[in-house]
Write an enzyme that holds these catalytic residues in place. Structure first.
Site, short mmCIF file in Angstrom:
data_model
loop_
_atom_site.label_atom_id
_atom_site.label_comp_id
_atom_site.label_asym_id
_atom_site.label_seq_id
_atom_site.Cartn_x
_atom_site.Cartn_y
_atom_site.Cartn_z
N GLU A 42 -4.90 -10.33 2.88
CA GLU A 42 -5.90 -9.08 3.04
C GLU A 42 -7.22 -9.08 2.89
O GLU A 42 -7.84 -9.97 1.82
CB GLU A 42 -6.16 -8.00 2.67
CG GLU A 42 -4.35 -7.44 2.54
CD GLU A 42 -4.40 -6.14 1.26
OE1 GLU A 42 -5.02 -5.88 1.18
OE2 GLU A 42 -2.69 -5.35 2.08
N ARG A 50 3.12 -3.70 -1.62
CA ARG A 50 1.49 -4.75 -1.71
C ARG A 50 2.27 -5.46 -0.11
O ARG A 50 3.46 -5.69 0.33
CB ARG A 50 1.68 -4.99 -2.98
CG ARG A 50 0.85 -4.78 -3.86
CD ARG A 50 -0.39 -5.11 -3.71
NE ARG A 50 -1.47 -4.37 -4.73
CZ ARG A 50 -1.63 -2.71 -4.84
NH1 ARG A 50 -1.70 -2.23 -3.75
NH2 ARG A 50 -2.33 -2.31 -6.03
N HIS A 69 -4.87 -1.08 4.36
CA HIS A 69 -5.31 -0.79 3.11
C HIS A 69 -5.19 0.39 1.89
O HIS A 69 -6.44 0.82 1.37
CB HIS A 69 -4.95 -1.63 1.94
CG HIS A 69 -4.50 -1.65 0.91
ND1 HIS A 69 -4.33 -3.16 -0.54
CD2 HIS A 69 -4.34 -0.99 -0.59
CE1 HIS A 69 -3.63 -3.08 -1.28
NE2 HIS A 69 -3.60 -1.22 -1.53
N ILE A 125 4.65 7.26 -7.17
CA ILE A 125 4.18 7.24 -6.03
C ILE A 125 5.85 7.14 -4.96
O ILE A 125 5.87 8.56 -4.31
CB ILE A 125 3.94 5.94 -5.07
CG1 ILE A 125 2.16 6.18 -6.00
CG2 ILE A 125 3.90 5.90 -4.06
CD1 ILE A 125 1.40 5.03 -4.97
#
Length: 347
Positions: A285, A256, A304, A180
């Site tokens: 979360e 994260r 997310h 990523i």
């Protein structure tokens, strides 16, 4: 006695299996049962797909008793901690339908010689595009302008007073340079940005410039977090490092929660060190109701979902299907992250 049978797969070829009993695949929520059953229906009698009979830890423990392959819970609600690993004596392989493996006790699985695989790269383009889009939105105050317009205003002068920026003129720093992070760097570079990166192991082939972490933070107008959450990265971008940012810096977190703790980000926003933040991940979360981030007018919030494109989801189910099928076939699995032999063997 070993039973021998053939399984015809929809792509037109046949796999031959020799085994005494079907592999027991345990799929944890939230992936829907009908999706999982559809993925592995072509395996026929070679595999038996199961799901926890009841919710919570008790249901998980009961289901783990004879599970051989586990498809993990990417939300982290049903974690595989050391206690759960001990409750699964036949466990031979864990596949995470995600890049992160922070919902697993990887050390406990490694001690049991259980290979753990993730879905590295499945959403690299989706997350990278979200990061670039979020940076555009922050540079031009798109979210604030939309909010004020919907409230009946005409905030032209106010938005101009915020000194909107052109993204190509920003120095971009990327923390993390895996699948990523490297794609994020590539896309920002294609826009003409001066891109630097930090990772624990510099990449000689990278087109971006490597910098030590503190130097990277201090020289980034847009800081993008794309590093996995581990014991080493938890709190990596805390108050001390956020204080190194240039004036009016922007933060984009697609990594994260906990890497840049929510409290530290709020403090940097309130102090003016951060001019804005785009956050796809949080310490807790879902983000609790009433959390100060929900009301902050210089924060772009996302649940997310940065990697949640149609193509990313297709990539994900393909990786999970192919890796679990390889385990059942007796082939080596891919994307093993804990150094265990990728040849899955029954216990």
């Amino acid at each position: 006695m070993i039973a021998t049978f053939n399984v015809a797969i929809e792509f037109g070829f046949t796999w031959r299996f020799e085994m005494t009993e079907p592999w027991r695949i345990l799929s944890l929520p939230p992936i829907a049962e009908e999706i999982v059953r559809g993925l592995f229906a072509p395996l026929g009698d070679a595999a038996e797909v199961r799901f926890p009979g009841t919710g919570g830890r008790a249901g998980l423990h009961a289901a783990l008793a004879d599970a051989e392959i586990v498809i993990g819970d990417y939300t982290g609600r049903l974690r595989l901690d050391a206690e759960e690993v001990a409750a699964a004596p036949r466990l031979a392989f864990v596949q995470m339908p995600a890049v992160g493996t922070d919902s697993l006790d990887v050390a406990a699985l490694t001690a049991r010689d259980v290979p753990v695989a993730n879905a590295a790269g499945f959403n690299r383009r989706g997350v990278a595009e979200w990061a670039v889009g979020a940076a555009f939105a922050l540079c031009r105050n798109l979210v604030r302008g939309d909010r004020l317009m919907r409230g009946g205003g005409w905030p032209q002068a106010e938005l101009l007073a915020q000194r909107p920026r052109e993204l190509h003129a920003q120095r971009v720093g990327v923390v993390g340079f895996g699948a990523i992070g490297s794609e994020i760097a590539r896309l920002f570079g294609a826009l003409g940005c001066d891109v630097s990166y930090w990772t624990r192991r510099p990449r000689p082939e990278a087109s971006a410039t490597y910098r030590d972490l503190d130097d990277l933070v201090a020289s980034s107008d847009v800081l993008v977090l794309a590093v996995p959450l581990t014991d080493e990265t938890r709190g990596l971008i805390g108050p001390e490092r956020l204080a190194l940012l240039p004036d009016r810096a922007l933060l984009v977190n697609v990594a994260r929660g906990g890497i840049a703790p929510d409290g530290a980000v709020l403090a940097a926003l309130e102090s003016g060190r951060l001019a804005g933040a785009a956050l796809d991940v949080f310490d807790t979360e879902p983000l609790p109701d009433g959390h100060p981030l929900r009301a902050h007018d210089r924060v772009l919030l996302s649940p997310h979902a940065a990697g949640g494109s149609d193509l990313s989801q297709l990539n994900l189910v393909s990786i999970v299907r192919d890796n679990v099928t390889a385990a059942v076939r007796g082939d080596g699995v891919g994307n093993v992250i804990n150094g265990v032999n990728p040849q899955v063997r029954r216990r």
